[in-house]
Design a protein around this motif. Structure first.
Motif, mmCIF file in Angstrom:
data_model
loop_
_atom_site.group_PDB
_atom_site.id
_atom_site.type_symbol
_atom_site.label_atom_id
_atom_site.label_comp_id
_atom_site.label_asym_id
_atom_site.label_seq_id
_atom_site.Cartn_x
_atom_site.Cartn_y
_atom_site.Cartn_z
ATOM 1 N N LEU A 10 -1.940 0.666 -4.117
ATOM 2 C CA LEU A 10 -2.219 0.278 -5.499
ATOM 3 C C LEU A 10 -3.353 -0.745 -5.554
ATOM 4 N N LEU A 11 -3.283 -1.760 -4.717
ATOM 5 C CA LEU A 11 -4.352 -2.760 -4.682
ATOM 6 C C LEU A 11 -5.685 -2.131 -4.286
ATOM 7 N N LEU A 119 -4.283 -9.401 -12.931
ATOM 8 C CA LEU A 119 -3.546 -8.182 -12.604
ATOM 9 C C LEU A 119 -3.355 -8.038 -11.092
ATOM 10 N N LEU A 120 -4.390 -8.361 -10.326
ATOM 11 C CA LEU A 120 -4.249 -8.320 -8.867
ATOM 12 C C LEU A 120 -3.193 -9.324 -8.408
ATOM 13 N N THR A 141 7.890 3.958 -12.071
ATOM 14 C CA THR A 141 8.027 2.698 -11.340
ATOM 15 C C THR A 141 7.065 1.661 -11.924
ATOM 16 N N ARG A 142 7.313 0.417 -11.605
ATOM 17 C CA ARG A 142 6.434 -0.674 -12.036
ATOM 18 C C ARG A 142 5.001 -0.428 -11.521
ATOM 19 N N GLY A 143 4.880 -0.041 -10.270
ATOM 20 C CA GLY A 143 3.560 0.212 -9.696
ATOM 21 C C GLY A 143 2.812 1.312 -10.419
ATOM 22 N N THR A 150 -4.530 0.331 -15.234
ATOM 23 C CA THR A 150 -5.589 -0.435 -14.546
ATOM 24 C C THR A 150 -6.506 0.524 -13.795
ATOM 25 N N ALA A 151 -6.093 0.955 -12.631
ATOM 26 C CA ALA A 151 -6.946 1.788 -11.779
ATOM 27 C C ALA A 151 -7.391 3.068 -12.476
ATOM 28 N N SER A 152 -6.464 3.738 -13.153
ATOM 29 C CA SER A 152 -6.824 4.997 -13.825
ATOM 30 C C SER A 152 -7.832 4.787 -14.952
#
Length: 167
Positions: A10-11, A119-120, A141-143, A150-152
């Motif tokens: 995720l990071l 967010l990070l 899930t939370r992730g 965020t990433a998307s």
């Protein structure tokens, strides 16, 4: 990159997509940032690059707010107070308006960077199990909920900027 399944992935996705987006945003001159020239988040509407960045800030701040609500023992109002999942276009327009008072391009980009840093830090504060081990919202899930917001959208925003920065 595939869908993240753990904290490290995720990071990495958040960072990779953020970096790609920043390269595109760095090519947008301040004098063009507030000109309406991109397809908006509602069919048939137009937005500026500043609106696009405001949208990303809005979703980032919304994710942070969900976690603030959770820490305070409050019910989390998904996706946002007064909005339903089928009203995301209206929510996008709210985010444009929320940051419309930031009329300095560099200040808006700094606000965006600050939200990204928070967010990070949020992701760093959770274990793999807390991020991906159990459902957090319905079956998600939370992730996954963090990644959705965020990433998307970072990746989507970079794609939206392709035609503009090639002009």
């Amino acid at each position: 990159m595939s869908i993240p399944e753990n904290k490290k992935q995720l990071l990495a996705a958040m960072t990779k997509n953020w970096d790609a987006l920043q390269k595109k945003l760095s090519l947008v001159p301040a004098e063009q940032a507030y000109i309406t020239q991109l397809d908006g988040h509602v069919s048939g509407t137009q937005m500026s690059v500043a609106n696009l960045v405001s949208y990303l800030i809005g979703w980032g701040e919304q994710v942070l707010y969900w976690h603030q609500q959770e820490r305070a023992g409050q019910n989390i109002d998904f996706p946002a107070s007064g909005y339903k999942w089928n009203e995301l276009g209206k929510l996008a327009q709210k985010y444009y308006a929320d940051y419309a008072s930031i009329t300095c391009w560099s200040a808006l980009l700094e606000k965006h960077a600050d939200t990204h840093r928070k967010l990070l830090e949020l992701v760093e504060s959770y274990s793999d199990d807390a991020l991906y081990g159990i459902p957090w919202y319905n079956t998600w899930t939370r992730g996954r909920m963090i990644q959705f917001n965020t990433a998307s959208p970072y990746k989507n925003a970079a794609t939206r900027l392709n035609a503009l920065v090639k002009k």
